[in-house]
Design a protein around this motif. Structure first.
Motif, PDB file in Angstrom:
ATOM      1  N   SER A   1     -20.703 -37.951 -42.826  1.00 34.73           N
ATOM      2  CA  SER A   1     -18.730 -38.212 -42.157  1.00 34.73           C
ATOM      3  C   SER A   1     -18.160 -38.407 -41.052  1.00 34.73           C
ATOM      4  O   SER A   1     -17.191 -39.272 -40.379  1.00 34.73           O
ATOM      5  CB  SER A   1     -18.642 -36.535 -43.138  1.00 34.73           C
ATOM      6  OG  SER A   1     -19.601 -35.698 -42.147  1.00 34.73           O
ATOM      7  N   ARG A   2     -19.893 -38.344 -39.832  1.00 34.35           N
ATOM      8  CA  ARG A   2     -18.586 -38.667 -38.967  1.00 34.35           C
ATOM      9  C   ARG A   2     -19.967 -39.577 -38.075  1.00 34.35           C
ATOM     10  O   ARG A   2     -21.079 -39.373 -37.500  1.00 34.35           O
ATOM     11  CB  ARG A   2     -18.514 -37.594 -38.089  1.00 34.35           C
ATOM     12  CG  ARG A   2     -17.592 -36.289 -38.410  1.00 34.35           C
ATOM     13  CD  ARG A   2     -17.727 -34.666 -37.862  1.00 34.35           C
ATOM     14  NE  ARG A   2     -17.756 -35.025 -36.408  1.00 34.35           N
ATOM     15  CZ  ARG A   2     -16.793 -34.299 -35.738  1.00 34.35           C
ATOM     16  NH1 ARG A   2     -16.798 -33.312 -35.535  1.00 34.35           N
ATOM     17  NH2 ARG A   2     -16.630 -34.837 -34.036  1.00 34.35           N
ATOM     18  N   PRO A   3     -19.795 -40.475 -38.028  1.00 33.33           N
ATOM     19  CA  PRO A   3     -20.404 -41.330 -37.539  1.00 33.33           C
ATOM     20  C   PRO A   3     -20.332 -41.414 -36.368  1.00 33.33           C
ATOM     21  O   PRO A   3     -21.772 -42.173 -35.206  1.00 33.33           O
ATOM     22  CB  PRO A   3     -19.733 -43.183 -37.445  1.00 33.33           C
ATOM     23  CG  PRO A   3     -17.978 -42.606 -37.947  1.00 33.33           C
ATOM     24  CD  PRO A   3     -17.942 -41.784 -38.279  1.00 33.33           C
ATOM     25  N   GLU A   4     -19.793 -40.976 -35.058  1.00 37.20           N
ATOM     26  CA  GLU A   4     -20.525 -40.773 -33.781  1.00 37.20           C
ATOM     27  C   GLU A   4     -21.485 -39.424 -33.417  1.00 37.20           C
ATOM     28  O   GLU A   4     -21.637 -39.572 -32.112  1.00 37.20           O
ATOM     29  CB  GLU A   4     -18.585 -40.574 -33.412  1.00 37.20           C
ATOM     30  CG  GLU A   4     -18.643 -39.005 -32.589  1.00 37.20           C
ATOM     31  CD  GLU A   4     -17.564 -38.733 -34.460  1.00 37.20           C
ATOM     32  OE1 GLU A   4     -17.283 -39.242 -34.952  1.00 37.20           O
ATOM     33  OE2 GLU A   4     -17.061 -37.198 -34.429  1.00 37.20           O
ATOM     34  N   MET A   5     -21.709 -38.668 -34.338  1.00 41.26           N
ATOM     35  CA  MET A   5     -22.720 -38.188 -34.105  1.00 41.26           C
ATOM     36  C   MET A   5     -24.386 -38.363 -35.789  1.00 41.26           C
ATOM     37  O   MET A   5     -23.945 -38.763 -36.408  1.00 41.26           O
ATOM     38  CB  MET A   5     -21.986 -36.574 -34.016  1.00 41.26           C
ATOM     39  CG  MET A   5     -21.501 -35.956 -35.302  1.00 41.26           C
ATOM     40  SD  MET A   5     -20.016 -34.723 -34.690  1.00 41.26           S
ATOM     41  CE  MET A   5     -20.816 -33.780 -35.654  1.00 41.26           C
ATOM     42  N   GLY A   6     -24.978 -36.946 -35.244  1.00 43.41           N
ATOM     43  CA  GLY A   6     -25.495 -37.015 -36.046  1.00 43.41           C
ATOM     44  C   GLY A   6     -26.735 -35.386 -36.053  1.00 43.41           C
ATOM     45  O   GLY A   6     -25.722 -34.667 -34.716  1.00 43.41           O
ATOM     46  N   ILE A   7     -27.501 -35.035 -36.509  1.00 37.40           N
ATOM     47  CA  ILE A   7     -27.671 -33.487 -36.861  1.00 37.40           C
ATOM     48  C   ILE A   7     -29.445 -34.393 -36.469  1.00 37.40           C
ATOM     49  O   ILE A   7     -30.341 -35.600 -36.613  1.00 37.40           O
ATOM     50  CB  ILE A   7     -27.916 -33.239 -38.567  1.00 37.40           C
ATOM     51  CG1 ILE A   7     -26.665 -33.036 -39.394  1.00 37.40           C
ATOM     52  CG2 ILE A   7     -28.289 -31.803 -37.900  1.00 37.40           C
ATOM     53  CD1 ILE A   7     -25.508 -32.530 -38.155  1.00 37.40           C
ATOM     54  N   VAL A   8     -29.814 -33.113 -35.446  1.00 36.10           N
ATOM     55  CA  VAL A   8     -31.483 -32.924 -35.032  1.00 36.10           C
ATOM     56  C   VAL A   8     -31.716 -31.600 -35.583  1.00 36.10           C
ATOM     57  O   VAL A   8     -31.261 -30.876 -34.730  1.00 36.10           O
ATOM     58  CB  VAL A   8     -32.172 -33.394 -33.238  1.00 36.10           C
ATOM     59  CG1 VAL A   8     -33.166 -33.281 -33.500  1.00 36.10           C
ATOM     60  CG2 VAL A   8     -31.100 -34.897 -33.655  1.00 36.10           C
ATOM     61  N   ARG A   9     -32.544 -31.680 -36.333  1.00 38.16           N
ATOM     62  CA  ARG A   9     -33.775 -30.777 -37.314  1.00 38.16           C
ATOM     63  C   ARG A   9     -34.883 -29.980 -36.129  1.00 38.16           C
ATOM     64  O   ARG A   9     -35.774 -30.962 -36.359  1.00 38.16           O
ATOM     65  CB  ARG A   9     -33.913 -30.610 -38.169  1.00 38.16           C
ATOM     66  CG  ARG A   9     -32.592 -30.673 -39.759  1.00 38.16           C
ATOM     67  CD  ARG A   9     -33.318 -30.791 -40.603  1.00 38.16           C
ATOM     68  NE  ARG A   9     -33.631 -29.778 -40.947  1.00 38.16           N
ATOM     69  CZ  ARG A   9     -34.726 -29.671 -41.665  1.00 38.16           C
ATOM     70  NH1 ARG A   9     -35.563 -30.888 -42.168  1.00 38.16           N
ATOM     71  NH2 ARG A   9     -35.154 -28.231 -42.195  1.00 38.16           N
ATOM     72  N   ILE A  10     -34.348 -29.449 -35.744  1.00 41.03           N
ATOM     73  CA  ILE A  10     -35.689 -28.331 -34.876  1.00 41.03           C
ATOM     74  C   ILE A  10     -36.456 -26.950 -34.673  1.00 41.03           C
ATOM     75  O   ILE A  10     -35.729 -26.090 -35.327  1.00 41.03           O
ATOM     76  CB  ILE A  10     -35.056 -28.217 -33.150  1.00 41.03           C
ATOM     77  CG1 ILE A  10     -34.242 -29.415 -32.639  1.00 41.03           C
ATOM     78  CG2 ILE A  10     -36.166 -27.859 -32.354  1.00 41.03           C
ATOM     79  CD1 ILE A  10     -33.821 -29.379 -31.396  1.00 41.03           C
ATOM     80  N   ARG A  11     -37.066 -27.024 -35.292  1.00 40.38           N
ATOM     81  CA  ARG A  11     -38.706 -25.378 -34.785  1.00 40.38           C
ATOM     82  C   ARG A  11     -38.624 -25.259 -34.019  1.00 40.38           C
ATOM     83  O   ARG A  11     -39.332 -25.677 -32.921  1.00 40.38           O
ATOM     84  CB  ARG A  11     -39.694 -25.843 -35.974  1.00 40.38           C
ATOM     85  CG  ARG A  11     -39.960 -24.252 -36.076  1.00 40.38           C
ATOM     86  CD  ARG A  11     -40.898 -24.582 -37.310  1.00 40.38           C
ATOM     87  NE  ARG A  11     -42.405 -25.625 -36.431  1.00 40.38           N
ATOM     88  CZ  ARG A  11     -43.317 -26.177 -36.954  1.00 40.38           C
ATOM     89  NH1 ARG A  11     -43.006 -26.685 -38.535  1.00 40.38           N
ATOM     90  NH2 ARG A  11     -43.594 -26.602 -36.484  1.00 40.38           N
TER      91      ARG A  11
END
Lengths: 153, 153
Positions: free
Chosen positions: B115-125
């Motif tokens: 939904s927001r092209p200016e950002m992303g998600i990083v999944r971290i354990r």
């Protein structure tokens, strides 16, 4: 005298509620300085220019305040409230200075432990609201609850 | 000068580490008195007879200490460390008075926001260990990270 609950006393659909805790700016900043010292949690002016567009409580402060409310919500588990696992925890919007929080809990599932017959697991969804009835935290936890026989009644 | 990371700078398999924070008994009791006032977190003698068989830190204290370590682990995200969601959080064993904690993080996934092209998600354990290399907390989080173009850098 408080009536303590065991596994047999829980059932899906039960609801528990509690409020309120107010998080003022000084408490928010003090918590963040200790555990989450980022400008949007500790510096009101810098926070205006941040992702949050204003001072926001650390999500871990909202979570800790929710734990305090959870203890007062009347579950009265015989062993106390012992988290086995938080299955999900999200912050749809930040807690702001002066927000007054309340919680609403619902039992999702009650099950025996496979490995330990003296206890079981109760899965609970806890939603934390601010004074405008907006959700600031959504959480599902699994807590450890003793069965009646083992606890001696 | 610190080099800030954007979404493009993260990749699955990257590892970050940090330590240490020591949680002494007084700090454990003070945190619990404010947020999780149960005898196994606040009263050493009563704790001996509890589920935990001795004083244990509130899981939320272990989580908050982990956040503090996470900030120092060198991720250096351009916007700061902003949790979108904690996917799972569990405490396989309690943190005890005097335990010294460290963390080990691994990037699991990097993805653009729908939904927001200016950002992303990083999944971290993130795993939190005590001084005996035993895991006291296991967590998977999704953090919000800006993409390079939007951040201007």
């Amino acid at each position: 005298m408080t009536q303590f609950r065991h596994l047999e006393d829980f059932a899906p659909g039960q609801r528990f509620e509690n409020g309120s805790i107010t998080l003022d700016e000084a408490a928010m900043i003090a918590f963040a300085q200790q555990f989450d010292p980022q400008p949007f949690h500790t510096e009101p002016e810098a926070a205006e220019r941040s992702f949050f567009k204003g001072l926001a409580a650390s999500g871990w402060h909202t979570a800790a305040a929710t734990m305090r409310l959870f203890l007062g919500a009347g579950l009265n588990v015989a062993w106390g409230l012992i988290g086995r696992q938080v299955e999900t925890l999200e912050w749809p919007r930040p807690t702001r200075p002066g927000d007054t929080l309340r919680i609403a809990c619902e039992v999702l599932e009650v099950r025996a432990s496979r490995s330990r017959p003296e206890m079981g697991i109760v899965r609970i969804r806890t939603e934390t609201f601010n004074q405008r009835d907006e959700i600031v935290q959504r959480m599902v936890t699994a807590i450890v609850v003793p069965v009646k026989a083992t606890a001696g009644g």
